[in-house]
Design a protein around this motif. Structure first.
Motif, PDB file in Angstrom:
ATOM      1  N   SER A  32      20.344  60.825  46.727  1.00 49.93           N
ATOM      2  CA  SER A  32      21.639  60.272  47.108  1.00 49.93           C
ATOM      3  C   SER A  32      22.503  61.361  47.722  1.00 49.93           C
ATOM      4  CB  SER A  32      22.349  59.668  45.887  1.00 49.93           C
ATOM      5  OG  SER A  32      22.671  60.686  44.954  1.00 49.93           O
ATOM      6  N   VAL A  33      23.529  60.940  48.456  1.00 51.21           N
ATOM      7  CA  VAL A  33      24.517  61.861  49.007  1.00 51.21           C
ATOM      8  C   VAL A  33      25.901  61.320  48.671  1.00 51.21           C
ATOM      9  CG1 VAL A  33      23.068  62.725  50.881  1.00 51.21           C
ATOM     10  CG2 VAL A  33      24.505  60.742  51.271  1.00 51.21           C
ATOM     11  N   ASP A  34      26.806  62.224  48.304  1.00 54.22           N
ATOM     12  CA  ASP A  34      28.183  61.828  48.032  1.00 54.22           C
ATOM     13  C   ASP A  34      28.886  61.549  49.349  1.00 54.22           C
ATOM     14  OD1 ASP A  34      27.655  62.240  45.382  1.00 54.22           O
ATOM     15  OD2 ASP A  34      28.845  64.065  45.188  1.00 54.22           O
ATOM     16  N   THR A  35      29.693  60.481  49.374  1.00 52.38           N
ATOM     17  CA  THR A  35      30.433  60.138  50.589  1.00 52.38           C
ATOM     18  C   THR A  35      31.937  60.228  50.395  1.00 52.38           C
ATOM     19  OG1 THR A  35      30.327  57.790  50.025  1.00 52.38           O
ATOM     20  CG2 THR A  35      28.599  58.660  51.472  1.00 52.38           C
ATOM     21  N   ALA A  36      32.400  60.178  49.151  1.00 54.74           N
ATOM     22  CA  ALA A  36      33.833  60.308  48.872  1.00 54.74           C
ATOM     23  C   ALA A  36      34.021  60.829  47.455  1.00 54.74           C
ATOM     24  CB  ALA A  36      34.535  58.967  49.041  1.00 54.74           C
ATOM     25  N   PHE A  37      34.853  61.841  47.328  1.00 58.54           N
ATOM     26  CA  PHE A  37      35.136  62.439  46.028  1.00 58.54           C
ATOM     27  C   PHE A  37      36.038  61.515  45.221  1.00 58.54           C
ATOM     28  CE2 PHE A  37      38.048  64.960  43.393  1.00 58.54           C
ATOM     29  CZ  PHE A  37      37.129  65.539  42.526  1.00 58.54           C
ATOM     30  N   LYS A  38      35.729  61.346  43.947  1.00 58.41           N
ATOM     31  CA  LYS A  38      36.576  60.587  43.021  1.00 58.41           C
ATOM     32  C   LYS A  38      36.970  61.532  41.900  1.00 58.41           C
ATOM     33  CE  LYS A  38      37.346  56.825  43.586  1.00 58.41           C
ATOM     34  NZ  LYS A  38      38.428  56.247  44.381  1.00 58.41           N
ATOM     35  N   LEU A  39      38.262  61.658  41.638  1.00 57.48           N
ATOM     36  CA  LEU A  39      38.751  62.556  40.608  1.00 57.48           C
ATOM     37  C   LEU A  39      38.255  62.134  39.231  1.00 57.48           C
ATOM     38  CD1 LEU A  39      40.483  65.035  40.023  1.00 57.48           C
ATOM     39  CD2 LEU A  39      42.461  63.513  39.793  1.00 57.48           C
ATOM     40  N   ILE A  40      38.249  60.823  38.977  1.00 60.94           N
ATOM     41  CA  ILE A  40      37.779  60.298  37.696  1.00 60.94           C
ATOM     42  C   ILE A  40      36.581  59.392  37.953  1.00 60.94           C
ATOM     43  CG2 ILE A  40      38.382  58.933  35.666  1.00 60.94           C
ATOM     44  CD1 ILE A  40      41.296  59.728  36.130  1.00 60.94           C
ATOM     45  N   GLY A  41      35.501  59.666  37.276  1.00 61.93           N
ATOM     46  CA  GLY A  41      34.277  58.875  37.443  1.00 61.93           C
ATOM     47  C   GLY A  41      33.391  59.459  38.525  1.00 61.93           C
ATOM     48  N   PRO A  42      32.230  58.831  38.739  1.00 59.33           N
ATOM     49  CA  PRO A  42      31.304  59.346  39.757  1.00 59.33           C
ATOM     50  C   PRO A  42      31.860  59.158  41.176  1.00 59.33           C
ATOM     51  CG  PRO A  42      30.480  57.303  38.792  1.00 59.33           C
ATOM     52  CD  PRO A  42      31.705  57.671  38.033  1.00 59.33           C
ATOM     53  N   ASP A  43      31.401  59.995  42.094  1.00 62.39           N
ATOM     54  CA  ASP A  43      31.795  59.879  43.500  1.00 62.39           C
ATOM     55  C   ASP A  43      31.162  58.628  44.114  1.00 62.39           C
ATOM     56  OD1 ASP A  43      33.075  62.301  43.203  1.00 62.39           O
ATOM     57  OD2 ASP A  43      31.500  63.463  44.196  1.00 62.39           O
ATOM     58  N   HIS A  44      31.772  58.147  45.222  1.00 64.26           N
ATOM     59  CA  HIS A  44      31.104  57.118  46.025  1.00 64.26           C
ATOM     60  C   HIS A  44      29.896  57.801  46.650  1.00 64.26           C
ATOM     61  CE1 HIS A  44      34.419  54.391  45.545  1.00 64.26           C
ATOM     62  NE2 HIS A  44      35.239  55.017  46.376  1.00 64.26           N
ATOM     63  N   LYS A  45      28.810  57.067  46.851  1.00 64.65           N
ATOM     64  CA  LYS A  45      27.623  57.693  47.432  1.00 64.65           C
ATOM     65  C   LYS A  45      26.765  56.685  48.170  1.00 64.65           C
ATOM     66  CE  LYS A  45      26.616  59.340  43.452  1.00 64.65           C
ATOM     67  NZ  LYS A  45      26.057  60.346  42.607  1.00 64.65           N
ATOM     68  N   VAL A  46      25.826  57.211  48.916  1.00 61.46           N
ATOM     69  CA  VAL A  46      24.752  56.416  49.508  1.00 61.46           C
ATOM     70  C   VAL A  46      23.495  56.810  48.757  1.00 61.46           C
ATOM     71  CG1 VAL A  46      23.355  55.979  51.556  1.00 61.46           C
ATOM     72  CG2 VAL A  46      25.831  56.237  51.783  1.00 61.46           C
ATOM     73  N   THR A  68      29.313  52.271  44.788  1.00 59.31           N
ATOM     74  CA  THR A  68      30.717  52.535  44.510  1.00 59.31           C
ATOM     75  C   THR A  68      30.872  53.411  43.278  1.00 59.31           C
ATOM     76  OG1 THR A  68      31.262  50.390  45.445  1.00 59.31           O
ATOM     77  CG2 THR A  68      32.954  51.439  44.101  1.00 59.31           C
ATOM     78  N   GLY A  69      31.747  54.408  43.385  1.00 60.59           N
ATOM     79  CA  GLY A  69      32.011  55.313  42.268  1.00 60.59           C
ATOM     80  C   GLY A  69      33.301  54.966  41.563  1.00 60.59           C
ATOM     81  N   GLY A  70      33.969  55.985  41.088  1.00 54.43           N
ATOM     82  CA  GLY A  70      35.221  55.795  40.371  1.00 54.43           C
ATOM     83  C   GLY A  70      34.981  55.264  38.972  1.00 54.43           C
ATOM     84  N   ILE A  71      36.048  54.894  38.316  1.00 54.27           N
ATOM     85  CA  ILE A  71      35.941  54.397  36.947  1.00 54.27           C
ATOM     86  C   ILE A  71      35.159  53.093  36.906  1.00 54.27           C
ATOM     87  CG2 ILE A  71      37.258  53.530  34.962  1.00 54.27           C
ATOM     88  CD1 ILE A  71      39.501  55.486  35.799  1.00 54.27           C
ATOM     89  N   SER A  72      35.510  52.150  37.789  1.00 58.23           N
ATOM     90  CA  SER A  72      34.815  50.849  37.758  1.00 58.23           C
ATOM     91  C   SER A  72      33.343  51.004  38.132  1.00 58.23           C
ATOM     92  CB  SER A  72      35.504  49.838  38.667  1.00 58.23           C
ATOM     93  OG  SER A  72      35.536  50.303  40.002  1.00 58.23           O
ATOM     94  N   GLY A  73      33.035  51.915  39.067  1.00 60.77           N
ATOM     95  CA  GLY A  73      31.633  52.159  39.427  1.00 60.77           C
ATOM     96  C   GLY A  73      30.856  52.784  38.291  1.00 60.77           C
ATOM     97  N   GLY A  74      31.491  53.711  37.592  1.00 57.67           N
ATOM     98  CA  GLY A  74      30.853  54.370  36.458  1.00 57.67           C
ATOM     99  C   GLY A  74      30.563  53.418  35.313  1.00 57.67           C
ATOM    100  N   ALA A  78      32.106  47.733  39.383  1.00 59.66           N
ATOM    101  CA  ALA A  78      32.498  47.725  40.789  1.00 59.66           C
ATOM    102  C   ALA A  78      31.543  46.856  41.601  1.00 59.66           C
ATOM    103  CB  ALA A  78      32.485  49.144  41.341  1.00 59.66           C
ATOM    104  N   GLU A  79      32.067  46.351  42.709  1.00 60.52           N
ATOM    105  CA  GLU A  79      31.233  45.576  43.623  1.00 60.52           C
ATOM    106  C   GLU A  79      30.808  46.493  44.762  1.00 60.52           C
ATOM    107  OE1 GLU A  79      31.766  41.731  46.492  1.00 60.52           O
ATOM    108  OE2 GLU A  79      32.456  41.588  44.437  1.00 60.52           O
ATOM    109  N   ASP A  80      29.500  46.733  44.884  1.00 62.27           N
ATOM    110  CA  ASP A  80      28.996  47.576  45.959  1.00 62.27           C
ATOM    111  C   ASP A  80      29.045  46.810  47.278  1.00 62.27           C
ATOM    112  OD1 ASP A  80      28.457  49.672  44.206  1.00 62.27           O
ATOM    113  OD2 ASP A  80      26.412  48.991  43.839  1.00 62.27           O
ATOM    114  N   LYS A  81      29.141  47.541  48.376  1.00 62.59           N
ATOM    115  CA  LYS A  81      29.172  46.930  49.703  1.00 62.59           C
ATOM    116  C   LYS A  81      27.887  46.136  49.939  1.00 62.59           C
ATOM    117  CE  LYS A  81      32.565  49.605  51.812  1.00 62.59           C
ATOM    118  NZ  LYS A  81      33.774  48.890  51.996  1.00 62.59           N
ATOM    119  N   ALA A  82      28.001  45.074  50.718  1.00 60.49           N
ATOM    120  CA  ALA A  82      26.862  44.200  51.014  1.00 60.49           C
ATOM    121  C   ALA A  82      26.127  44.682  52.260  1.00 60.49           C
ATOM    122  CB  ALA A  82      27.346  42.766  51.196  1.00 60.49           C
ATOM    123  N   GLU A  83      25.860  45.968  52.321  1.00 61.26           N
ATOM    124  CA  GLU A  83      25.172  46.549  53.470  1.00 61.26           C
ATOM    125  C   GLU A  83      24.010  47.394  52.978  1.00 61.26           C
ATOM    126  OE1 GLU A  83      28.169  48.837  55.385  1.00 61.26           O
ATOM    127  OE2 GLU A  83      29.438  47.098  55.785  1.00 61.26           O
TER     128      GLU A  83
END
Length: 163
Positions: A32-46, A68-74, A78-83
């Motif tokens: 995986s690769v991180d795509t956006a830093f999240k201060l709390i919870g895991p980063d968004h990633k592909v 999807t990362g963040g608290i809800s992703g962790g 969270a709802e991941d993108k439909a792509e």
């Protein structure tokens, strides 16, 4: 029924269940690769996941998708993108344990708590002796689902058995 017959029935039922679970394809994370830093919870990633086709020996599908990362992703809420993007490749000698349907869903994975799934369908192109894999989400976006397609050519010496 005697206790020993009941024990044999339980053992037989358990073996059938385990055998059926073993044939269900599971995603194996390749990386995986991180795509956006999240201060709390895991980063968004592909993430890139590998799926071995359960009915075709020697074929693996690689799917990349957003996670999807963040608290809800962790927490898995969270709802991941439909792509998603897919590439299926021959990774060993191709063989078929038995006849296959012309078209069948071979994998699906929940992407949200609200019923959205990532699906992979295998289609047989008999004219070209190829396996075509389509990935899509069952959540509609602007009237049609996001999708991606790939194909694996099978040597003409190995005809694809279709039911």
């Amino acid at each position: 029924m005697k206790l020993s017959h009941l024990n044999h029935a339980v053992v037989a039922s358990t073996l059938v269940l385990l055998t059926s679970l073993a044939s269900v394809a599971q995603a194996e994370t390749v990386g995986s690769v991180d795509t956006a830093f999240k201060l709390i919870g895991p980063d968004h990633k592909v993430v890139v996941e590998a799926y071995d086709d359960p009915r075709v020996n020697g074929v693996t599908c690689y799917v990349s998708r957003a996670k999807t990362g963040g608290i809800s992703g962790g927490l898995g809420l969270a709802e991941d993108k439909a792509e998603a993007s897919i590439a299926c490749r021959q990774v060993g000698p191709i063989s078929f344990p038995g006849p296959m349907k012309q078209q069948e869903e071979v994998f699906n994975q929940s992407l949200s708590i609200l019923f959205k799934k990532l699906r992979i369908v295998r289609m047989v192109d008999q004219k070209r002796n190829a396996l075509v894999y389509l990935t899509y989400s069952d959540k509609l976006i602007d009237g049609s689902p996001k999708n991606s397609v790939t194909a694996v050519a099978v040597d003409r010496g190995t005809p694809i058995p279709v039911k």
